[in-house]
Design a protein around this motif. Structure first.
Motif, mmCIF file in Angstrom:
data_model
loop_
_atom_site.group_PDB
_atom_site.id
_atom_site.type_symbol
_atom_site.label_atom_id
_atom_site.label_comp_id
_atom_site.label_asym_id
_atom_site.label_seq_id
_atom_site.Cartn_x
_atom_site.Cartn_y
_atom_site.Cartn_z
ATOM 1 N N SER A 8 0.832 -1.208 0.000
ATOM 2 C CA SER A 8 0.000 0.000 0.000
ATOM 3 C C SER A 8 0.867 1.259 0.000
ATOM 4 O O SER A 8 0.385 2.353 -0.303
ATOM 5 C CB SER A 8 -0.943 0.002 1.197
ATOM 6 O OG SER A 8 -0.223 0.134 2.408
ATOM 7 N N GLU A 9 2.155 1.085 0.330
ATOM 8 C CA GLU A 9 3.083 2.225 0.341
ATOM 9 C C GLU A 9 3.932 2.293 -0.926
ATOM 10 O O GLU A 9 4.338 3.383 -1.351
ATOM 11 C CB GLU A 9 4.022 2.131 1.551
ATOM 12 C CG GLU A 9 3.350 2.336 2.891
ATOM 13 C CD GLU A 9 2.874 3.772 3.060
ATOM 14 O OE1 GLU A 9 3.502 4.681 2.513
ATOM 15 O OE2 GLU A 9 1.858 3.971 3.726
ATOM 16 N N CYS A 10 4.233 1.157 -1.526
ATOM 17 C CA CYS A 10 5.115 1.095 -2.695
ATOM 18 C C CYS A 10 4.559 1.966 -3.814
ATOM 19 O O CYS A 10 3.370 1.922 -4.132
ATOM 20 C CB CYS A 10 5.230 -0.354 -3.165
ATOM 21 S SG CYS A 10 6.125 -0.559 -4.720
ATOM 22 N N ILE A 11 5.472 2.753 -4.430
ATOM 23 C CA ILE A 11 5.077 3.602 -5.563
ATOM 24 C C ILE A 11 5.615 3.050 -6.884
ATOM 25 O O ILE A 11 5.550 3.715 -7.915
ATOM 26 C CB ILE A 11 5.550 5.059 -5.361
ATOM 27 C CG1 ILE A 11 7.073 5.113 -5.168
ATOM 28 C CG2 ILE A 11 4.815 5.693 -4.182
ATOM 29 C CD1 ILE A 11 7.660 6.525 -5.167
ATOM 30 N N GLY A 12 6.187 1.836 -6.828
ATOM 31 C CA GLY A 12 6.608 1.160 -8.054
ATOM 32 C C GLY A 12 7.857 1.717 -8.690
ATOM 33 O O GLY A 12 8.058 1.568 -9.896
ATOM 34 N N CYS A 13 8.748 2.313 -7.900
ATOM 35 C CA CYS A 13 9.953 2.905 -8.489
ATOM 36 C C CYS A 13 10.917 1.847 -9.009
ATOM 37 O O CYS A 13 11.727 2.131 -9.884
ATOM 38 C CB CYS A 13 10.642 3.813 -7.490
ATOM 39 S SG CYS A 13 11.546 2.918 -6.223
ATOM 40 N N ALA A 19 18.421 -3.430 -6.850
ATOM 41 C CA ALA A 19 19.406 -3.695 -5.788
ATOM 42 C C ALA A 19 19.458 -5.172 -5.420
ATOM 43 O O ALA A 19 20.522 -5.704 -5.109
ATOM 44 C CB ALA A 19 19.076 -2.869 -4.551
ATOM 45 N N CYS A 20 18.323 -5.846 -5.462
ATOM 46 C CA CYS A 20 18.261 -7.239 -5.008
ATOM 47 C C CYS A 20 17.221 -8.024 -5.809
ATOM 48 O O CYS A 20 16.159 -8.387 -5.279
ATOM 49 C CB CYS A 20 17.946 -7.267 -3.511
ATOM 50 S SG CYS A 20 18.132 -8.892 -2.769
ATOM 51 N N PRO A 21 17.531 -8.300 -7.077
ATOM 52 C CA PRO A 21 16.551 -8.980 -7.932
ATOM 53 C C PRO A 21 16.294 -10.429 -7.537
ATOM 54 O O PRO A 21 15.314 -11.022 -8.004
ATOM 55 C CB PRO A 21 17.198 -8.899 -9.325
ATOM 56 C CG PRO A 21 18.652 -8.721 -9.079
ATOM 57 C CD PRO A 21 18.760 -7.932 -7.804
ATOM 58 N N GLU A 22 17.146 -10.983 -6.663
ATOM 59 C CA GLU A 22 16.932 -12.370 -6.228
ATOM 60 C C GLU A 22 15.773 -12.485 -5.235
ATOM 61 O O GLU A 22 15.286 -13.593 -4.964
ATOM 62 C CB GLU A 22 18.201 -12.922 -5.567
ATOM 63 C CG GLU A 22 19.401 -12.975 -6.496
ATOM 64 C CD GLU A 22 20.228 -11.686 -6.500
ATOM 65 O OE1 GLU A 22 19.759 -10.664 -5.940
ATOM 66 O OE2 GLU A 22 21.326 -11.706 -7.065
ATOM 67 N N LYS A 43 22.010 -10.884 2.060
ATOM 68 C CA LYS A 43 21.667 -9.926 3.123
ATOM 69 C C LYS A 43 22.059 -8.497 2.764
ATOM 70 O O LYS A 43 21.279 -7.563 2.940
ATOM 71 C CB LYS A 43 22.329 -10.329 4.441
ATOM 72 C CG LYS A 43 21.504 -11.321 5.221
ATOM 73 C CD LYS A 43 22.094 -11.539 6.603
ATOM 74 C CE LYS A 43 21.256 -12.567 7.359
ATOM 75 N NZ LYS A 43 21.864 -12.943 8.646
ATOM 76 N N SER A 44 23.283 -8.316 2.283
ATOM 77 C CA SER A 44 23.730 -6.943 2.044
ATOM 78 C C SER A 44 22.932 -6.289 0.920
ATOM 79 O O SER A 44 22.583 -5.109 1.002
ATOM 80 C CB SER A 44 25.233 -6.889 1.758
ATOM 81 O OG SER A 44 25.541 -7.598 0.588
ATOM 82 N N SER A 45 22.602 -7.044 -0.126
ATOM 83 C CA SER A 45 21.826 -6.425 -1.197
ATOM 84 C C SER A 45 20.380 -6.196 -0.761
ATOM 85 O O SER A 45 19.737 -5.241 -1.199
ATOM 86 C CB SER A 45 21.902 -7.233 -2.495
ATOM 87 O OG SER A 45 21.415 -8.525 -2.326
ATOM 88 N N ALA A 46 19.871 -7.031 0.135
ATOM 89 C CA ALA A 46 18.524 -6.803 0.655
ATOM 90 C C ALA A 46 18.475 -5.539 1.505
ATOM 91 O O ALA A 46 17.519 -4.755 1.435
ATOM 92 C CB ALA A 46 18.059 -8.008 1.461
ATOM 93 N N VAL A 47 19.522 -5.323 2.290
ATOM 94 C CA VAL A 47 19.595 -4.094 3.093
ATOM 95 C C VAL A 47 19.716 -2.884 2.167
ATOM 96 O O VAL A 47 19.093 -1.838 2.394
ATOM 97 C CB VAL A 47 20.784 -4.156 4.080
ATOM 98 C CG1 VAL A 47 21.024 -2.806 4.726
ATOM 99 C CG2 VAL A 47 20.529 -5.216 5.145
ATOM 100 N N GLU A 48 20.488 -3.039 1.094
ATOM 101 C CA GLU A 48 20.613 -1.964 0.105
ATOM 102 C C GLU A 48 19.238 -1.652 -0.508
ATOM 103 O O GLU A 48 18.876 -0.486 -0.707
ATOM 104 C CB GLU A 48 21.591 -2.403 -0.975
ATOM 105 C CG GLU A 48 22.047 -1.317 -1.893
ATOM 106 C CD GLU A 48 22.983 -1.867 -2.974
ATOM 107 O OE1 GLU A 48 23.790 -2.770 -2.670
ATOM 108 O OE2 GLU A 48 22.882 -1.401 -4.109
ATOM 109 N N ALA A 49 18.478 -2.683 -0.802
ATOM 110 C CA ALA A 49 17.132 -2.487 -1.350
ATOM 111 C C ALA A 49 16.260 -1.721 -0.360
ATOM 112 O O ALA A 49 15.556 -0.771 -0.724
ATOM 113 C CB ALA A 49 16.500 -3.839 -1.687
ATOM 114 N N GLN A 50 16.328 -2.137 0.902
ATOM 115 C CA GLN A 50 15.539 -1.456 1.934
ATOM 116 C C GLN A 50 15.939 0.014 2.017
ATOM 117 O O GLN A 50 15.082 0.907 2.055
ATOM 118 C CB GLN A 50 15.765 -2.141 3.281
ATOM 119 C CG GLN A 50 14.973 -1.516 4.413
ATOM 120 C CD GLN A 50 15.320 -2.142 5.751
ATOM 121 O OE1 GLN A 50 16.471 -2.453 6.027
ATOM 122 N NE2 GLN A 50 14.304 -2.335 6.568
ATOM 123 N N ASP A 51 17.248 0.263 2.027
ATOM 124 C CA ASP A 51 17.733 1.639 2.148
ATOM 125 C C ASP A 51 17.387 2.488 0.927
ATOM 126 O O ASP A 51 17.248 3.702 1.023
ATOM 127 C CB ASP A 51 19.247 1.651 2.358
ATOM 128 C CG ASP A 51 19.653 1.137 3.717
ATOM 129 O OD1 ASP A 51 18.784 1.031 4.599
ATOM 130 O OD2 ASP A 51 20.857 0.834 3.902
#
Ligand code: F3S
Length: 62
Positions: A8-13, A19-22, A43-51
């Motif tokens: 509901s928050e994602c704007i589809g950017c 960052a983490c296509p896996e 983990k590191s790419s997932a954190v990058e995605a979050q950030d």
């Protein structure tokens, strides 16, 4: 570790899928979705995605 996208928050950017296509992909509605768990190698790419998410729609949980 697993990721949760607040759809509901994602704007589809799409930054998380770059960052983490896996773990993240765009759904048919052009909103991100999680399709895999996060193993240690991701983990590191997932954190990058979050950030990178401009609307902070991604939560990571242990
Ligand atoms: Fe959506 Fe944020 Fe990903 S806006 S596409 S969850 S980077």
């Amino acid at each position: 570790m697993k990721a949760i996208v607040d759809r509901s928050e994602c704007i589809g950017c799409g930054l998380c899928t770059e960052a983490c296509p896996e773990v993240f992909r765009m759904g048919d509605d052009d909103i991100a979705e999680v399709y895999a768990e996060i193993d240690d190698s991701l983990k590191s790419s997932a954190v990058e995605a979050q950030d990178s998410c401009p609307v902070s729609a991604i939560t990571l949980e242990d």
